[in-house]
Enzyme design. Structure first.
Site, PDB file in Angstrom:
ATOM      1  N   ASP A  34       0.386  -1.706  -0.243  1.00 50.51           N
ATOM      2  CA  ASP A  34      -0.060   0.147  -0.209  1.00 50.51           C
ATOM      3  C   ASP A  34       0.544   1.069   0.177  1.00 50.51           C
ATOM      4  OD1 ASP A  34       0.810  -1.382   2.876  1.00 50.51           O
ATOM      5  OD2 ASP A  34      -0.397   1.052   3.264  1.00 50.51           O
ATOM      6  N   GLU A  35       0.246   2.316  -0.770  1.00 48.74           N
ATOM      7  CA  GLU A  35       0.589   4.288  -0.605  1.00 48.74           C
ATOM      8  C   GLU A  35       2.454   3.954  -0.889  1.00 48.74           C
ATOM      9  OE1 GLU A  35      -2.431   4.927   3.110  1.00 48.74           O
ATOM     10  OE2 GLU A  35      -0.419   4.198   3.622  1.00 48.74           O
ATOM     11  N   ALA A  36       2.903   3.071  -1.935  1.00 49.81           N
ATOM     12  CA  ALA A  36       4.461   3.300  -2.353  1.00 49.81           C
ATOM     13  C   ALA A  36       3.900   4.632  -3.448  1.00 49.81           C
ATOM     14  CB  ALA A  36       4.290   2.029  -3.328  1.00 49.81           C
TER      15      ALA A  36
END
EC number: 3.2.1.52
Length: 568
Positions: free
Chosen positions: A355-357
């Site tokens: 997530d959230e890369a």
């Protein structure tokens, strides 16, 4: 395997432990047995009805058939008898440990090859496949209690139900005077989904092994069978890796707010895994990649895109860190870490985050995920990741954990069409780090406020548009800990919402009813209070007025994490 008939009052000792060769019906009860039976029968006739109803169980059972004429009083000399199988006997020993403190009764545990007294509890393995791998049947009659199941897991869940059918005082850690009456009748039960879990973030704030074991206890009480541990993030690395030792000595020395951090040795982790397994809970370890990796980069700057160590991070922002997806050394690191964690983990799942890369985009991101998924497959595990993994190519068994707040998600739907299964963790229903109301002293509100009704009022089988019920593996309630710093705060955020998520994962949609659930849940407040468990006295639940509630300590200050705008 076959069902054990409940040991009746005519059972007699069989010498050195061998089964008596004479049928039970051929024995005459002795005077002491007759006197004890008469005394118990008289007591039952004078006793008020059982204080708990057969239908008061959480999660709601599949089928309930009450019979008030069969209410049963647990006698002081009761015996717990189990099938002569090590796993069944282990469940019997666990049940005895649950019941002994409050009752003060010895509750010896035996198997079918040894003598048993009248009026006890029988745990019987059966070949009745209709119950399924986790199902059970619990029958309460005037002769005693019998739990039957195909597996020890089913027996364990039946034992948790039996625990709930006793008066709330059963949670007392010391003996008290009480009539330990159970309501008569039969419960036949099995879960809706095979995966039912909760997540504890030990990276933002570190929690001791004993705190994690306490969370396992809460999961087991409500038939949740997976504990997802978020072991790594920007603020701290919490699992020892022999081949990369500075991950914990350097990367594990921080946490949100600048506290001391900490980490689990391999022995610590194995202790958690073993304790969870004994409670029929599977540990799902998460190593978050490629983002949320600042703590790893502090320890090993060679993994950073610029090969420069960033400063340790103790804030709560997200999306700024990532391991270098173009460097082969990164994949050596991933293979070493995932290999060691997989070797310590008997369960089938290995969670890789994803997530959230925000700084690893497009084909670079999907290429990284596809290669990491293959590394997971090489360990023999099944890959799990947050639903941002959806664009990457499918691998056999792949599971996406969906944390969105809008059920319309074409990317996830396409991944399901390619074979992915889903664990449902909608941020605006299942995220237990969200505040109950604006005055909740800890937690966030970026996904909205989640009171108990909001946690309960949704259907995992139809929540993501177009995804069929058959593609849903189950549900999970995550607890992120940017603002959660103690066991008391963990419990306060989990309870009373965790049982709501548990019911969605276990119970049939036909049983879904907010009014009924609210009333059943209210009966658990006295249980938690008796056990010394902290919980939120949610105003929408009609808690018993006389209940004394453990209180949450006064917060140290405003939660910095309330500024978060986007967080899984």
């Amino acid at each position: 395997m076959s069902t054990i008939p409940f040991p009746g009052p005519t059972a007699t000792p069989g010498g050195s432990g061998a089964p008596d060769s004479v049928p039970l019906s051929a024995h005459e009860p002795d005077a002491a047995t007759l006197a004890r039976s008469a005394e118990q029968a008289a007591g039952e006739l004078l006793a008020p009805p059982a204080p708990v109803r057969l239908a008061d169980v959480v999660p709601a059972p599949q089928q309930v058939e009450p019979d008030a004429a069969e209410d049963w009083l647990l006698p002081p000399d009761a015996v717990i008898v189990a099938s002569a199988d090590p796993a069944a006997l282990t469940v019997a020993a666990h049940l005895a440990e649950l019941l002994r403190p409050a009752t003060g009764y010895p509750l010896p545990v035996t198997d079918t090859t040894r003598p048993a007294s009248a009026g006890g509890i029988a745990l019987a393995l059966t070949d009745d496949d209709s119950l399924g791998a986790e199902g059970y049947r619990l029958a309460v009659t005037r002769a005693g209690v019998t739990i039957t199941a195909v597996t020890a897991t089913g027996l364990f869940y039946g034992a948790q139900t039996l625990r709930q059918l006793l008066p709330p005082a059963i949670e007392s850690p010391v003996p008290i005077t009480e009539r330990w009456m159970l309501p008569g009748g039969t419960i036949t039960d099995a879960p809706r989904f095979p995966y039912r879990g909760a997540m504890l973030d030990v990276a933002r704030h570190f929690f001791a092994v004993e705190d994690v074991l306490r969370v396992v206890d809460h999961l087991a009480r409500y038939k949740l069978n997976h504990l997802h541990l978020h072991l790594t993030d920007d603020q701290g690395w919490r699992i020892a890796v022999d081949s990369w030792p500075k991950l914990t000595t350097v990367g594990g020395a921080t946490e949100v707010g600048g506290g001391p951090g900490g980490h689990y040795t391999k022995a610590d982790y194995l202790r958690i895994v073993s304790y969870a397994a004994a409670h029929h809970v599977t540990v799902v370890p998460e190593i978050d990649l490629p983002g949320h990796t600042n703590s790893a980069l502090v320890a090993y700057p060679e993994l950073a895109p610029d090969k420069v160590a960033p400063p340790p991070y103790t804030g709560t922002e997200v999306g700024f860190s990532y391991v270098d997806p173009t460097d082969e050394r990164t994949y050596d690191f991933i293979a070493d870490v995932l290999g060691e964690v997989a070797a310590l983990t008997p369960g089938p799942w290995l969670h890789i985050g994803g997530d959230e890369a925000f700084k690893v985009k497009g084909e670079v991101y999907t290429g990284f995920v596809e290669r990491t998924q293959r590394i997971v497959a090489d360990t023999g595990k099944i890959v799990v990741g947050w639903h941002q993994l959806a664009p990457a190519a499918h691998v056999d068994g792949r599971v996406l954990q969906w944390w969105g707040t809008n059920g319309a998600d074409p990317g996830t739907l396409e991944a399901v069409r390619r074979g992915a299964r889903l664990i449902l963790s909608p941020g605006n229903h299942a995220y237990l780090d969200m505040k109950y109301d604006p005055d909740t002293p800890v937690g966030h509100d970026w996904a909205g406020l989640i009171d108990v009704r909001r946690a309960y009022d949704w259907d995992p089988g139809s929540h993501v548009t177009g995804v069929p019920d058959a593609a849903v593996l189950g549900v999970e309630a995550p607890l992120w800990t940017e603002s959660v710093t103690s066991l008391a705060e963990i419990e306060f955020m989990l309870l009373p919402r965790l049982p709501a998520i548990a019911e969605l994962g276990w119970s049939s949609p036909a049983t879904h009813d907010w009014a009924g659930f609210r009333d059943r849940l209210a009966g658990h407040g006295p249980r938690w209070a008796t056990a010394g468990i902290t919980f939120h006295r949610a105003p929408e639940v009609p808690w018993p007025a006389e209940q004394a509630t453990p209180t949450l300590p006064t917060p140290r200050g405003p939660a910095e994490a309330d500024t978060l705008a986007d967080k899984p």
